[in-house]
Design a protein around this motif. Structure first.
Motif, PDB file in Angstrom:
ATOM      1  N   LYS A 183      37.777 -16.345  82.940  1.00 28.90           N
ATOM      2  CA  LYS A 183      38.053 -14.998  82.439  1.00 28.90           C
ATOM      3  C   LYS A 183      37.457 -14.760  81.050  1.00 28.90           C
ATOM      4  N   ARG A 184      36.974 -15.814  80.392  1.00 36.31           N
ATOM      5  CA  ARG A 184      36.443 -15.643  79.035  1.00 36.31           C
ATOM      6  C   ARG A 184      35.240 -14.713  79.009  1.00 36.31           C
TER       7      ARG A 184
ATOM      8  N   GLY B 211      34.182 -24.169  80.393  1.00 37.55           N
ATOM      9  CA  GLY B 211      35.193 -23.760  79.431  1.00 37.55           C
ATOM     10  C   GLY B 211      36.283 -24.798  79.245  1.00 37.55           C
ATOM     11  N   GLU B 212      36.735 -25.401  80.339  1.00 35.83           N
ATOM     12  CA  GLU B 212      37.807 -26.391  80.242  1.00 35.83           C
ATOM     13  C   GLU B 212      37.360 -27.617  79.461  1.00 35.83           C
TER      14      GLU B 212
ATOM     15  N   ASP C 245      35.297 -21.600  86.799  1.00 40.19           N
ATOM     16  CA  ASP C 245      34.848 -22.162  85.526  1.00 40.19           C
ATOM     17  C   ASP C 245      33.811 -23.249  85.786  1.00 40.19           C
ATOM     18  N   LEU C 246      32.572 -22.830  86.009  1.00 40.62           N
ATOM     19  CA  LEU C 246      31.510 -23.776  86.334  1.00 40.62           C
ATOM     20  C   LEU C 246      30.847 -24.317  85.068  1.00 40.62           C
ATOM     21  N   PRO C 247      30.529 -25.610  85.040  1.00 40.48           N
ATOM     22  CA  PRO C 247      29.774 -26.135  83.896  1.00 40.48           C
ATOM     23  C   PRO C 247      28.307 -25.705  83.986  1.00 40.48           C
TER      24      PRO C 247
ATOM     25  N   ILE D  73      35.170 -18.907  71.011  1.00 42.42           N
ATOM     26  CA  ILE D  73      36.300 -18.025  70.723  1.00 42.42           C
ATOM     27  C   ILE D  73      36.956 -17.584  72.024  1.00 42.42           C
ATOM     28  N   GLY D  74      36.141 -17.220  73.009  1.00 43.61           N
ATOM     29  CA  GLY D  74      36.691 -16.859  74.321  1.00 43.61           C
ATOM     30  C   GLY D  74      37.454 -18.004  74.955  1.00 43.61           C
ATOM     31  N   VAL D  75      36.906 -19.217  74.852  1.00 41.14           N
ATOM     32  CA  VAL D  75      37.577 -20.401  75.389  1.00 41.14           C
ATOM     33  C   VAL D  75      38.941 -20.604  74.736  1.00 41.14           C
TER      34      VAL D  75
END
Length: 202
Positions: free
Chosen positions: A162-163, A117-118, A108-110, A148-150
């Motif tokens: 995984k989103r 995502g986090e 989960d890279l910014p 929505i995926g998040v």
């Protein structure tokens, strides 16, 4: 409780994430068809991102639902930083290592100067808690494909990387339903990316 996550209608330029981007004519047609369909679900309240395309979608469907509409800044799309401001080629040229790792979707890279995502999951917690504790049975939330995926990953306890495997992309004015069992404090994905009501749109 059923939470109906709805992606906004088609916007004027799908390559940009500008907050002031409006719906196209087709986007309004999609929102009208969505509003007609949502009438059967006894929606009691609408929450919306404060980006213009989401507000326009919410206001259009609310012509059919006639319920309270709450606009919240924290429901806006993931901030893609320089990716959004300067485009894909700029990222490829100036952040090659990031682009290589990001494309794998294994962490989960910014985005450069943006969010991961986090980050989005954390910033939505106050409004998410308000929604799940509002005491209503059916709530619509109009927002954006990325967030929505998040939220789905967050509710189901799935890693945020995984989103990217949840629709590529989600259809405009599609419906994804999360069912919340407050007694067990469990979340269930009841349906995903349902856009069968849009068959009449060209």
């Amino acid at each position: 409780m059923n939470i109906y996550f709805i992606r906004h209608g088609q916007k004027q330029d799908d390559s940009k994430n500008c907050a002031t981007m409006e719906l196209t004519k087709i986007g309004f047609e999609q929102a009208n068809l969505l509003g007609k369909r949502l009438k059967i679900y006894n929606i009691e309240r609408i929450y919306s991102s404060d980006m213009v395309r989401a507000i326009q979608t919410s206001e259009t469907i609310n012509k059919y639902l006639k319920v309270d509409l709450i606009v919240n800044h924290e429901l806006r799309e993931i901030d893609m930083g320089e990716y959004n401001d300067k485009g894909l080629k700029f990222i490829q040229d100036n952040y090659p290592n990031f682009f290589k790792e990001f494309s794998k979707h294994t962490s989960d890279l910014p985005y450069p100067k943006g969010e991961c995502g986090e980050d989005v999951w954390k910033r939505t917690q106050i409004i998410v808690n308000e929604i799940i504790n509002c005491g209503l049975k059916n709530v619509a939330v109009v927002l954006h494909g990325g967030i929505i995926g998040v939220l789905i990953c967050g509710f189901l306890g799935i890693g945020q990387h995984k989103r990217f495997f949840l629709g590529e992309p989600l259809e405009n004015c599609s419906i994804s339903i999360i069912k919340y069992d407050n007694k067990a404090n469990n979340y269930y994905l009841q349906s995903f990316n349902d856009h069968s009501h849009l068959e009449a749109v060209g």
